[in-house]
Design a protein around this motif. Structure first.
Motif, mmCIF file in Angstrom:
data_model
loop_
_atom_site.group_PDB
_atom_site.id
_atom_site.type_symbol
_atom_site.label_atom_id
_atom_site.label_comp_id
_atom_site.label_asym_id
_atom_site.label_seq_id
_atom_site.Cartn_x
_atom_site.Cartn_y
_atom_site.Cartn_z
ATOM 1 N N ILE A 22 41.108 52.143 53.436
ATOM 2 C CA ILE A 22 39.964 51.615 52.683
ATOM 3 C C ILE A 22 39.677 52.532 51.494
ATOM 4 O O ILE A 22 39.461 52.066 50.374
ATOM 5 N N LYS A 23 39.721 53.840 51.726
ATOM 6 C CA LYS A 23 39.507 54.794 50.631
ATOM 7 C C LYS A 23 40.587 54.641 49.558
ATOM 8 O O LYS A 23 40.289 54.702 48.365
ATOM 9 N N ALA A 24 41.812 54.435 49.975
ATOM 10 C CA ALA A 24 42.906 54.253 49.011
ATOM 11 C C ALA A 24 42.676 52.997 48.171
ATOM 12 O O ALA A 24 42.954 52.980 46.966
ATOM 13 N N LEU A 25 42.156 51.941 48.785
ATOM 14 C CA LEU A 25 41.876 50.707 48.046
ATOM 15 C C LEU A 25 40.677 50.879 47.116
ATOM 16 O O LEU A 25 40.652 50.315 46.023
ATOM 17 N N ILE A 26 39.698 51.681 47.530
ATOM 18 C CA ILE A 26 38.575 52.016 46.640
ATOM 19 C C ILE A 26 39.107 52.807 45.441
ATOM 20 O O ILE A 26 38.733 52.540 44.300
ATOM 21 N N ASP A 27 40.018 53.752 45.710
ATOM 22 C CA ASP A 27 40.632 54.520 44.623
ATOM 23 C C ASP A 27 41.349 53.602 43.644
ATOM 24 O O ASP A 27 41.249 53.770 42.424
ATOM 25 N N HIS A 28 42.087 52.631 44.180
ATOM 26 C CA HIS A 28 42.825 51.686 43.318
ATOM 27 C C HIS A 28 41.841 50.901 42.448
ATOM 28 O O HIS A 28 42.075 50.724 41.248
ATOM 29 N N SER A 29 40.754 50.453 43.026
ATOM 30 C CA SER A 29 39.746 49.703 42.276
ATOM 31 C C SER A 29 39.170 50.573 41.155
ATOM 32 O O SER A 29 39.072 50.135 39.999
ATOM 33 N N TYR A 30 38.795 51.784 41.486
ATOM 34 C CA TYR A 30 38.262 52.737 40.503
ATOM 35 C C TYR A 30 39.273 52.944 39.376
ATOM 36 O O TYR A 30 38.940 52.860 38.192
ATOM 37 N N ASP A 31 40.524 53.194 39.758
ATOM 38 C CA ASP A 31 41.578 53.440 38.770
ATOM 39 C C ASP A 31 41.823 52.226 37.876
ATOM 40 O O ASP A 31 42.070 52.376 36.674
ATOM 41 N N MET A 32 41.750 51.024 38.444
ATOM 42 C CA MET A 32 41.935 49.804 37.646
ATOM 43 C C MET A 32 40.836 49.681 36.595
ATOM 44 O O MET A 32 41.101 49.300 35.456
ATOM 45 N N VAL A 33 39.619 49.987 36.977
ATOM 46 C CA VAL A 33 38.498 49.898 36.037
ATOM 47 C C VAL A 33 38.648 50.954 34.943
ATOM 48 O O VAL A 33 38.498 50.657 33.759
ATOM 49 N N VAL A 34 38.961 52.182 35.331
ATOM 50 C CA VAL A 34 39.133 53.252 34.351
ATOM 51 C C VAL A 34 40.289 52.934 33.408
ATOM 52 O O VAL A 34 40.190 53.144 32.191
ATOM 53 N N LYS A 35 41.363 52.415 33.953
ATOM 54 C CA LYS A 35 42.546 52.063 33.152
ATOM 55 C C LYS A 35 42.199 51.083 32.019
ATOM 56 O O LYS A 35 42.750 51.164 30.928
ATOM 57 N N GLY A 36 41.264 50.195 32.255
ATOM 58 C CA GLY A 36 40.888 49.198 31.263
ATOM 59 C C GLY A 36 39.878 49.677 30.228
ATOM 60 O O GLY A 36 39.509 48.931 29.322
ATOM 61 N N MET A 37 39.437 50.919 30.347
ATOM 62 C CA MET A 37 38.435 51.448 29.424
ATOM 63 C C MET A 37 39.087 51.981 28.146
ATOM 64 O O MET A 37 40.240 52.400 28.169
ATOM 65 N N PRO A 38 38.328 51.997 27.059
ATOM 66 C CA PRO A 38 38.832 52.619 25.832
ATOM 67 C C PRO A 38 39.101 54.110 26.066
ATOM 68 O O PRO A 38 38.454 54.750 26.903
ATOM 69 N N LYS A 39 40.009 54.674 25.303
ATOM 70 C CA LYS A 39 40.438 56.062 25.458
ATOM 71 C C LYS A 39 39.258 57.033 25.392
ATOM 72 O O LYS A 39 39.161 57.967 26.199
ATOM 73 N N LYS A 40 38.353 56.830 24.467
ATOM 74 C CA LYS A 40 37.203 57.744 24.319
ATOM 75 C C LYS A 40 36.335 57.762 25.569
ATOM 76 O O LYS A 40 35.836 58.806 25.959
ATOM 77 N N LEU A 41 36.164 56.620 26.177
ATOM 78 C CA LEU A 41 35.360 56.541 27.404
ATOM 79 C C LEU A 41 36.088 57.235 28.554
ATOM 80 O O LEU A 41 35.471 57.981 29.327
ATOM 81 N N LYS A 42 37.391 57.013 28.669
ATOM 82 C CA LYS A 42 38.200 57.668 29.703
ATOM 83 C C LYS A 42 38.098 59.189 29.591
ATOM 84 O O LYS A 42 38.035 59.889 30.598
#
Length: 120
Positions: free
Chosen positions: A96-116
């Motif tokens: 479950i934690k790994a899937l939460i990590d994946h969700s977090y990473d997917m959202v961060v991946k879609g952010m503009p570079k400055k926000l990341k």
């Protein structure tokens, strides 16, 4: 996992906040203002523990094929979100934690570079 363990895990991730943007029952965790976990507290109270997580569309299909307790996102985009029915007992806490990590990473991946960069 119970809701407090999920809450603690989500809040341990950089840039994460919690909010109730829709109603007093839907707890939402956001990274820099973008949702990555939703949990209906009403469901948890009645013993139907579940959370919605963002996922890569291809990975979503794989997860749904492999686990009965992972289904298309309830009241969410079926392509980009899954609902994990934790109360069914199929999913282990580390997974479950790994899937939460994946969700977090997917959202961060879609952010503009400055926000990341603010997460570094």
């Amino acid at each position: 996992m119970n809701i407090e363990q999920i809450r603690a895990y989500c809040l341990s991730k950089k840039g994460t906040t919690e909010d109730f943007p829709f109603d007093q029952d839907t707890l939402v965790f956001k990274v820099l203002g973008k949702m990555f976990v939703l949990a209906s507290l009403k469901w948890w109270e009645r013993g139907e523990a579940a959370i919605n997580l963002k996922a890569d569309p291809e990975y979503s299909e794989e997860l749904r094929a492999e686990y009965h307790s992972i289904r298309p996102g309830y009241h969410m985009s079926k392509k980009h979100w899954n609902t994990l029915y934790i109360h069914e007992g199929e999913l282990q806490p580390q997974y479950i934690k790994a899937l939460i990590d994946h969700s977090y990473d997917m959202v961060v991946k879609g952010m503009p570079k400055k926000l990341k960069e603010t997460l570094l």
